[in-house]
Design a protein around this motif. Structure first.
Motif, short mmCIF file in Angstrom:
data_model
loop_
_atom_site.label_atom_id
_atom_site.label_comp_id
_atom_site.label_asym_id
_atom_site.label_seq_id
_atom_site.Cartn_x
_atom_site.Cartn_y
_atom_site.Cartn_z
N TYR A 182 -10.11 97.50 29.61
CA TYR A 182 -9.70 96.79 30.78
C TYR A 182 -10.73 96.77 31.77
CZ TYR A 182 -4.96 96.75 28.58
OH TYR A 182 -3.90 96.50 27.86
N PHE A 183 -11.26 97.93 32.03
CA PHE A 183 -12.19 97.79 33.06
C PHE A 183 -13.64 97.63 32.83
CE2 PHE A 183 -9.06 101.18 34.85
CZ PHE A 183 -9.10 100.62 36.09
N GLU A 184 -13.99 97.77 31.29
CA GLU A 184 -15.55 97.37 31.21
C GLU A 184 -15.59 96.14 30.20
OE1 GLU A 184 -17.20 101.13 29.93
OE2 GLU A 184 -16.00 102.39 30.99
N ILE A 185 -14.89 95.97 29.28
CA ILE A 185 -15.23 95.41 28.13
C ILE A 185 -14.41 93.97 28.20
CG2 ILE A 185 -15.06 94.89 25.49
CD1 ILE A 185 -15.57 98.18 25.70
N ALA A 186 -13.23 93.84 28.50
CA ALA A 186 -12.57 92.46 28.52
C ALA A 186 -13.32 91.48 28.92
CB ALA A 186 -11.18 92.67 29.09
N ASP A 187 -13.41 90.39 27.90
CA ASP A 187 -14.42 89.02 28.54
C ASP A 187 -13.68 88.40 29.28
OD1 ASP A 187 -17.10 87.66 27.28
OD2 ASP A 187 -15.42 86.27 27.79
N VAL A 188 -14.47 88.10 30.80
CA VAL A 188 -13.50 87.50 31.61
C VAL A 188 -13.36 85.80 31.05
CG1 VAL A 188 -13.92 86.58 34.06
CG2 VAL A 188 -14.43 89.18 33.38
N GLU A 189 -14.50 85.56 30.70
CA GLU A 189 -14.44 84.03 30.30
C GLU A 189 -13.30 83.78 29.30
OE1 GLU A 189 -14.49 80.28 30.38
OE2 GLU A 189 -15.39 81.61 31.98
N ARG A 190 -13.31 84.57 28.22
CA ARG A 190 -12.21 84.49 27.42
C ARG A 190 -10.89 84.47 27.75
NH1 ARG A 190 -16.40 86.54 23.10
NH2 ARG A 190 -15.74 88.90 23.72
N ARG A 227 -9.97 83.96 30.78
CA ARG A 227 -9.47 83.02 31.55
C ARG A 227 -9.09 81.84 30.51
NH1 ARG A 227 -10.72 83.33 36.74
NH2 ARG A 227 -12.56 84.83 37.59
N GLN A 228 -9.78 81.77 29.52
CA GLN A 228 -9.36 80.69 28.51
C GLN A 228 -7.98 80.90 27.90
OE1 GLN A 228 -12.38 79.49 25.41
NE2 GLN A 228 -13.96 80.17 26.91
N MET A 229 -7.86 82.34 27.59
CA MET A 229 -6.40 82.56 27.04
C MET A 229 -5.39 82.14 28.26
SD MET A 229 -6.74 86.34 25.49
CE MET A 229 -8.31 86.66 24.53
N TYR A 230 -5.67 82.57 29.34
CA TYR A 230 -4.71 82.41 30.50
C TYR A 230 -4.42 80.77 30.44
CZ TYR A 230 -2.17 82.13 35.00
OH TYR A 230 -1.28 81.99 36.01
N ASP A 231 -5.29 79.94 30.58
CA ASP A 231 -4.92 78.57 30.43
C ASP A 231 -4.35 78.19 29.31
OD1 ASP A 231 -6.18 78.45 32.63
OD2 ASP A 231 -8.13 77.55 32.21
N LEU A 232 -4.61 78.49 28.03
CA LEU A 232 -3.91 78.27 27.05
C LEU A 232 -2.26 78.86 27.10
CD1 LEU A 232 -6.84 79.11 24.39
CD2 LEU A 232 -5.77 76.90 24.86
N PHE A 233 -1.92 79.90 27.33
CA PHE A 233 -0.78 80.39 27.51
C PHE A 233 0.10 79.54 28.51
CE2 PHE A 233 -2.70 85.05 26.83
CZ PHE A 233 -2.74 84.54 25.41
N ASN A 262 -3.39 90.30 34.91
CA ASN A 262 -3.55 91.91 35.09
C ASN A 262 -5.10 92.29 34.58
OD1 ASN A 262 -1.14 91.68 36.58
ND2 ASN A 262 0.12 92.71 34.71
N VAL A 263 -4.99 91.95 33.45
CA VAL A 263 -6.56 92.23 32.84
C VAL A 263 -7.65 91.62 33.53
CG1 VAL A 263 -8.03 92.57 30.79
CG2 VAL A 263 -5.54 92.38 30.71
N LEU A 264 -7.65 90.55 34.13
CA LEU A 264 -8.83 89.89 34.67
C LEU A 264 -8.83 90.55 36.02
CD1 LEU A 264 -8.03 86.13 34.10
CD2 LEU A 264 -10.20 87.20 33.69
N ASP A 265 -7.67 90.64 36.61
CA ASP A 265 -7.75 91.60 37.98
C ASP A 265 -8.15 92.93 37.83
OD1 ASP A 265 -6.99 91.72 40.52
OD2 ASP A 265 -5.09 92.42 40.15
#
Lengths: 1012, 1012
Positions: free
Chosen positions: B204-212, B214-220, B248-251
């Motif tokens: 959550y703090f280091e690895i989650a890919d922000v761009e991906r 964001r795409q997931m968010y939009d798809l959901f 939350n992860v993006l945040d």
């Protein structure tokens, strides 16, 4: 029993039960999973050596099972209770059965069965062997010994018990649908879950956006990989699960073709493997902390059987005999494995006893799913002695002229442990030798058997074997007891040995839930009496006959007959120890379903016998089924009720599919085929069926189809894959073609078209029928040609054991049809026609590779018919391009080879061939240049033979023609020097011989024959 | 108590407990949720009128709480047990407390408190009022009355009880970290969950890919909407949850800025609202099936209080008095609400009694968090009578000359129900009138009070009110009992009324868990004695004094003092009924943390008093804290231990943040600012800080900053937002600036820079300090100017009540600084400078709008100082562009207005202004054209006044100068016709007057003053 438990109490009872068995109680996972197996508490914890015992609920999402809440027990979400026992506590089945009792299931009133059901998760790279547990025909639990996960071998093996909670609640509460399950004192499952069933079904089947879901899949996968690249196991696993769920939704939307499925499974498996490996690395780095922490803790689970106490072994009387009884007690063996084990024992036991020099009377090899029995009557208590004559030095070297032994004799005697006086002189091997006669005195049978029995058991082989405990011994299913007694009554002794972590003893077990379950046995008599008292029929033949009688009687009672089905009867025989048949009914309204569907459902899913009307055509089905329970008549009504519930649900399901499917004509499913990928480079199934149409068009006239037939074939080609998009076929793929035919007829297609749709799949398996109509044939050919040429062109030729697209079967089918219909066919031409319709280029190399691949199948077909290898090779070398011709040619060739004069025929031909073989140039024959009469005569014979009326490829015609030339040939070679100095002479003679050799062209290459 | 429960047994016990209370036992949801609230079993089922009682575990994922497993009780995943009771069973707190006892928590040995904590989910459009439940200072449960969900008002209200299971287990098992919680008999929470904590934190703090993501968010989101468009509720809700988790992860990755957060919340809220509405529609269409099914079922939950039996109401003696005791028993009131209620009662009760004509002696208004008490001594048992005089017709119209009543008198008497003889004649209103004297006889106080008391309670107002039961009456927190007795002992009577579904009675309750909890009360004496016996201090002042003494004594024991903090003391006073202070310690090692952090944590989170060393500078903190429990000294060590555990975890958390943050210098956080969106059109926080730098550069010299100061300001501007990317500030936003200063110093920045970073946020709240240094000032100005100009240009000016970017505060701060530092400032110029650095165009209109917006705040500031409205208007009309000047000008202007001769000054000036006002043209003055001496004299006075030395904008200077001209002005207007026929004369005279009017320019527009 008072009030049956409500749903939430079932869960709480199981939590409590398994907590008391030492299981950690865990929680459902926080992402959509298809099963509790995917929860890391299973998928990861089963890896590695650490003990792990856990139990938890898992709401399991299977989009494909969505039925809009209409099916009694099929839902897009069902509740599992998952238990993992690692390592095997020794008595997991018993623990499981106790848990059912804790839920209030009285086993005497029900039929509880363990029915083979192996488990594999292609996405997780995992598999295991085990059973479905049936409660009155209903699958209530999946019970598996995990062998592999994430591509890693598991050691120790874990026992996985997965309860289907709704199924259990339905049985327990005696309701007929999940909707009526009492969840809490005031609310039913339907009250709280029906809306979810309806809505999610609709979402999964109708609304989920394929494009967006594909994007999600890719994003999830990319995150999983990013996590793995940084060594994170659990976050990666979460994303694998998300991939898996997304895949399932796509699949339910019908968006995933056969080949894409393979590709996606491959991708998931790969990531799962990395997850598993990374987890194991991690635990290793932590030095497997649970190993120390809970040392012995896992062993607290009861039931580990103590080794049998040592048994005294009195000396046996040399001439005495006694009965031997060996029983291998197992968890329920799969029907096929039981069969296989009995066969192997029947073959090996006599050989073994002979090797052991143990005389015996009658041998009996009997068995049920839970036991394999060896009974030897009057087995000698002692081995027969063995006399061995060992050759020493020649007598003349062993004894001096004075008859005194030489050092050679002394050395020989010493080496055998004999006195010089014990040496004998015998005539042997054409001389006189000193020999030592060594006598091996027979040992007590008890000891010999104790040494040999483990090997006998270990020697049994099964299609699939499993490991279950720390012995890591493989067997069909876990061995749970070993009875081995020699003698009877007072003289009865345990044959002491150990195998697979078990010590042999003198106890057996009865039928589950009958009292007493365990029994000490001191003689075969006692044994047979005990089992008979339990209702167990040990002899498979008697069991089969008994079942057969029972089911026929039950059918007769309602004026029905059971259609002959030896496979089903054999399977059922091997599923029960104490068979009691029962007859159930179902709603006659379901008889409207296609017959194939009814029968498939009854047989495949439930091992029920369908019942046909005794009168009439004998094809009319009655609304009954006959099942065979394991046990006596107690509670038979309950068992019957349960089974009727199951078949009701099954038929309701089929009915749902068929009704849904019939809402539109078959033709209307074609657009859906466009969402089914055949293979990425080769397009969708719709693309494929269009190619099939074009190829049918190309081939129709070539296989002699008239205009009417051509039209039928084209229409059938257009529709041949349409049923793949119907729900019924999606559900039971084995019905493809059959449903196509049914739906085609219902949609107003002609019966010819419908039939051709069905036939294009023929043959579906070894021994299956082949197409009966030309349209069916040509569509089937086109389909297979397109697949083969296409997949080879796409670089997807099968390699090694891998044949994910079943290309071997396709090629084999192609060959079988051509041969079966004896159809002249230009295979190379057909391949190149198929290649022309592809969206990608089919290179020469790939075309050649397909050709060879098909010929390889043809070769196998011919060899499997028992043909001579060299005859097959000879024919194939000449006629492989026309498989039917090749097939026709082999037998005649063999007949010729078998002729007494073959030794004159072949050499004659061979001489002509051998001498000309090196020349690529064809030499013209100039009659004017013949120098010898025998040249002239040979040429005469040749032109006569050439002029004979020969059928294309006919071996008989060719060899009959050749036969006439043999004298001329022999004379020619006697008189003439072919390789004359004079080049013109030489060439002229070679020209004649070349034309003789050419007679075999397109018939057979005789140079491949032995003796050539 | 034997062995404390292990974690899994805690869960099973709660399931069992709530099942027995009639709750359905449900399962965790199958997608990642931040809380059990998001499970549809809460979020959806709380909607609509149907009863619903449920309990379930929910593993709750909060990426932001990830601590790599290092914090004792903060984890990215914790386990909740969620209970929903709908409707309110009447005794939910008691049920909850019983469940704690079922878990083995002996309440007498602990401090269990209900501490105000309201709940809001911006993403779900949901809110409720309630408490954190503290066990020895540790929050173990969130207890909420749901008021709204999905934007819909809830009726009935649901009670939500959310247990924090790890916290409970830690307390129960007496361990110090989640890692040590015994989960099962053999394994700890750490054994099975530590790896997940470490890995997911890292993800959550280091690895989650922000761009991906964001795409997931939009798809959901798109899937959610597609589902809603087709009427699907649950699948849509699933995707909302996925959006929420992804958010939350993006945040956690720090990828979401303040404004983007608002936007995303808005999007989720919108979809949630649609989900909620669709669900409700659906249930409505189904005719709310649970309404009938479980009719009365929900009421099975115990504790509904029966209405008090009717009480006899004997006639009261007219002159008798008796004490009145009214106690409103509630669930724990928030500290502020208790304060507010007491104040309102103190104000209203005397008025009410007066209105009711009930004489009384002393009044006492007392209260604790659980009760509001009214005690009236010697209240009259009867109302005083009321005499009303009603004016009728004039006497001369009512009686004829003969004194006989006219029809007017008759009609009047009749209308009042009086005889003619009862009419009187009185002098009134300057005449003689016929009057009717109507006498209203006093009623019994008991009846009057019974009618009036509900209104008294209903009249109480709170900042936020809630509903809880079917009465839908709003109050601060649920009312659970009503004690209302009049009289004492034998004569004691219940004042019978009903309110909020409760009937009044004569019982009170003691301190929770003290015996007896309920007590019948027959007199004030009994009441006070009972409460005193329970240790309850009813009088807030006495409570405060008692606490003050206790905490000072405890501090003194360790040579410490408690820093003055009246707010904290007041709050703590209102949090307990029976205060007992205790002193805990913490690891002195934490004293290395910044002081602000330590104090913030102690006060904000725990309401602890920090302790300073009594010696030395008085600034040195001691490793102690003082807490105040509710109850006596029993189990005080356990309570102290618990509190110490809490502060240990809190400090460990802060320590974790600070240590993490200090791993790199402050400057290195700048790149992270680029991932924090300030506002989509205005770029990231990094863009913003760069603009601030440029604007500081523009402004530095203009506010008189030298080169050294300018450098400090530029560096501070560069770093001023950097701490927003640090973990400590992400965690406690209120520490922004403070942490910036601390980290700047630790990173080797100069103290001036560090101080300016801190100061640029000043003032942070009303009454806060303003910057003490010019660099801090200029950065603060630039920051606010940039926000205001930018957001207005982006069309995001505040509207109505909406001010999501706190622009009012920014503008107010701007004004306060300028005034506070008395800084000359060209506001318009500054705005246009700020506009030039923006990435978007700031139009003239938007600049003007910002200007007016700021001036509006300036107006408020000036008015709030108590200035005259017209004086403020006059000054603002001239000097708004320089707020400090405007502020300086108002008071002097008011002083002038207050002068006795102001009535001569203002008219003189007004005459000059009024006559010239209509001319836009400025007329030049030609001395040669003066026709009259008074013209000449006026001009003379004018030039003298113009020549006077005036400070810019000074009202005094202007008016002092003007004062000298007044005689000349008056003479001028007497002598001269300004609007002469002769245009040249006219223009010349107007020119002089225009120059007089112009004297007020940039000082004040006197035309805005009253009397102008």
């Amino acid at each position: 029993m008072s009030e049956p438990l409500n749903f939430q109490s079932i869960i709480m009872t199981l939590q409590d039960f398994w907590a008391k068995q030492g299981c950690l109680i865990w929680q459902p996972y926080y992402t959509q999973v298809g099963a509790g197996t995917m929860n890391p508490a299973t998928f990861l914890r089963v890896l590695g050596p650490e003990p792990w015992n856990v139990g938890y609920v898992e709401p399991s999402i299977r989009p494909d099972d969505g039925r809009y809440g209409e099916n009694p027990n099929r839902m897009q979400m069902h509740y599992q209770f998952q238990v993992i026992l690692k390592p095997d506590p020794g008595n997991p089945q018993e623990l499981y059965l106790k848990s059912l009792q804790a839920l209030g299931i009285d086993p005497r009133q029900h039929d509880i069965r363990f029915v083979e059901d192996n488990w594999e998760s292609p996405a997780l790279g995992a598999w295991g062997l085990g059973w479905e547990v049936w409660l009155d025909g209903q699958e209530i639990t999946q019970y598996t010994y995990f062998q592999q996960a994430g591509g890693l071998i598991l050691d120790p093996v874990s026992v996985e018990i997965t309860y289907g909670l709704e199924r259990i609640a339905i049985a327990l509460q005696g309701v007929s649908s999940f909707r009526d399950i009492q969840w809490s004192p005031t609310l039913t499952d339907g009250d709280i879950n029906i809306q979810a069933e309806q809505e999610h079904s609709k979402y999964y089947f109708e609304i989920a956006d394929v494009e967006r879901l594909r994007q999600m899949y890719d994003l999830f996968e990319a995150e999983a990989k990013a996590c793995l690249d940084r060594g994170l196991v659990l976050p990666a696993h979460d994303y694998v699960l998300k991939c898996s769920h997304t895949f399932n939704v796509l699949d339910t939307r019908g968006a995933i073709g056969v080949t894409e499925r393979q590709a996606l499974f491959g991708r998931m498996r790969e990531v799962s493997r990395r997850v598993a490996e990374a987890y194991l690395d991690q635990r290793q780095r932590l030095e497997f902390p649970f190993l120390s922490e809970s040392n012995g803790e896992a062993q607290v689970l009861k039931g580990q059987r103590p080794a049998a106490p040592g048994v005294s072994r009195p000396e046996a009387n040399a001439n005495a005999t006694a009965p031997l009884l060996v029983e291998i007690g197992t968890e329920e063996l799969p029907a096929g494995d039981l069969e296989a084990a009995l066969e192997q024992l029947r073959a090996r036991l006599p050989r073994l006893l002979e090797e052991l020099r143990l005389a015996h009377a009658e041998l009996y090899i009997l068995g049920t799913p839970r036991r394999l029995l060896i009974h030897v009557e009057a087995l000698a208590a002692m081995q027969t002695d063995l006399e061995q004559v060992i050759k020493g030095p020649p007598a003349k070297r062993a004894f001096g002229p004075d008859g005194a032994p030489t050092p050679a004799a002394e050395g020989f005697a010493r080496s055998k442990g004999l006195a010089l006086s014990d040496l004998q002189v015998r005539e042997m091997d054409g001389g006189r030798y000193v020999v030592a006669v060594v006598r091996q005195v027979g040992r007590a049978a008890l000891n010999v058997l104790a040494e040999a029995l483990p090997g006998l058991i270990a020697g049994l082989r099964f299609e699939k074997s499993m490991r279950w405990n720390s012995s890591n011994v493989p067997f069909s299913r876990p061995i749970r007891w070993l009875l081995a007694i020699f003698g009877a009554g007072e003289t009865c002794q345990v044959v002491p040995f150990e195998y697979a972590g078990m010590a042999s003893g003198d106890t057996t077990r009865g039928l589950r839930f009958r009292q007493p379950e365990e029994q000490t046995i001191r003689s075969p008599q006692e044994y047979y009496e005990f089992l008979a008292g339990q209702g167990i029929v040990l002899d498979p033949q008697r069991r089969r006959a008994g079942i057969s009688n029972q089911i026929e009687r039950l059918a007769a009672e309602i004026e029905g007959v059971i259609p002959e089905d030896p496979d089903l009867l054999a399977e059922v025989t091997n599923l029960v120890e104490a068979p009691t048949a029962l007859r159930g009914t179902f709603d006659p309204h379901h008889l409207k379903l296609p017959r194939e569907v009814l029968i498939s459902v009854m047989k495949k899913h439930q091992r029920y016998f369908p019942v046909l009307s005794a009168g009439g055509s004998g094809e009319e089905m009655l609304p009954y089924f006959i099942a065979v329970r394991n046990g006596d008549g107690q509670g038979l009504e309950v068992v019957t009720d349960g089974n009727e519930h199951v078949i009701r649900a099954r038929f309701a399901d089929a009915d749902f599919f068929v009704r849904e499917d019939l809402k539109q004509p078959l033709e209307d499913y074609l657009p859906r085929l466009d969402t089914l990928t055949f293979q990425t480079k080769l397009g969708s199934m719709l693309d494929k069926s269009r190619r099939i149409m074009r190829l049918v068009d190309d081939l129709a006239s070539r296989i002699g189809l008239g205009e009417a037939g051509r039209k039928v074939a084209l229409r059938a080609a257009e529709l041949c894959k349409a049923d793949l998009a119907t729900k019924m076929v999606v559900e039971m793929t084995s019905l493809q073609g059959q449903m196509g035919r049914y739906y085609a007829l219902q949609s107003g297609e002609t019966s010819e078209v419908a039939q051709a749709i069905f036939e294009h799949y023929l043959p579906r398996f070894a021994g299956d029928q082949i197409p009966g109509s030309r349209p069916g044939l040509v569509v089937g050919l086109a389909d297979r040609l397109d697949s083969l040429v296409g997949l080879f062109a796409a670089d997807l030729a099968p390699s090694g054991n891998k044949d994910p697209f079943a290309q071997r079967r396709a090629a084999l089918g192609l060959v079988q049809i051509l041969i079966g219909m004896d159809l002249e066919f230009d295979l190379r031409l057909a391949l190149s026609l198929a290649g022309m319709h592809l969206p990608i280029a089919a290179s020469q190399e790939s075309q050649q590779a397909v050709f060879e691949f098909i010929v390889e199948r043809l070769r196998n077909v011919l060899l499997e018919r028992g043909a001579r290898y060299d005859a097959v090779e000879a024919v194939l070398a000449a006629q492989a391009n026309n498989p039917a011709g090749a097939a026709r040619a082999v037998e005649p060739l063999e007949a010729w080879i078998a002729r007494p004069d073959w030794h004159t025929i072949l050499p004659a031909f061979a001489r002509c061939v051998r001498i000309t073989r090196e020349f690529r140039q064809r030499f013209p024959v100039d009659e004017g240049r013949f120098a010898e009469p025998s040249e002239q005569a040979l040429f005469q014979a040749l032109t006569t033979a050439e002029a004979m009326d020969r059928a294309a490829g006919s071996v008989d015609d060719f060899l009959s023609a050749f036969l006439t030339m043999i004298p001329a040939i022999n004379q020619f070679f006697e008189d003439v020097l072919v390789m004359a100095e004079d080049e013109r002479l030489r060439h002229n003679r070679l020209g004649v011989l070349q034309r003789i050799a050419a007679l075999a062209e397109d018939v057979a290459d005789l140079s491949r024959l032995e003796g050539f």
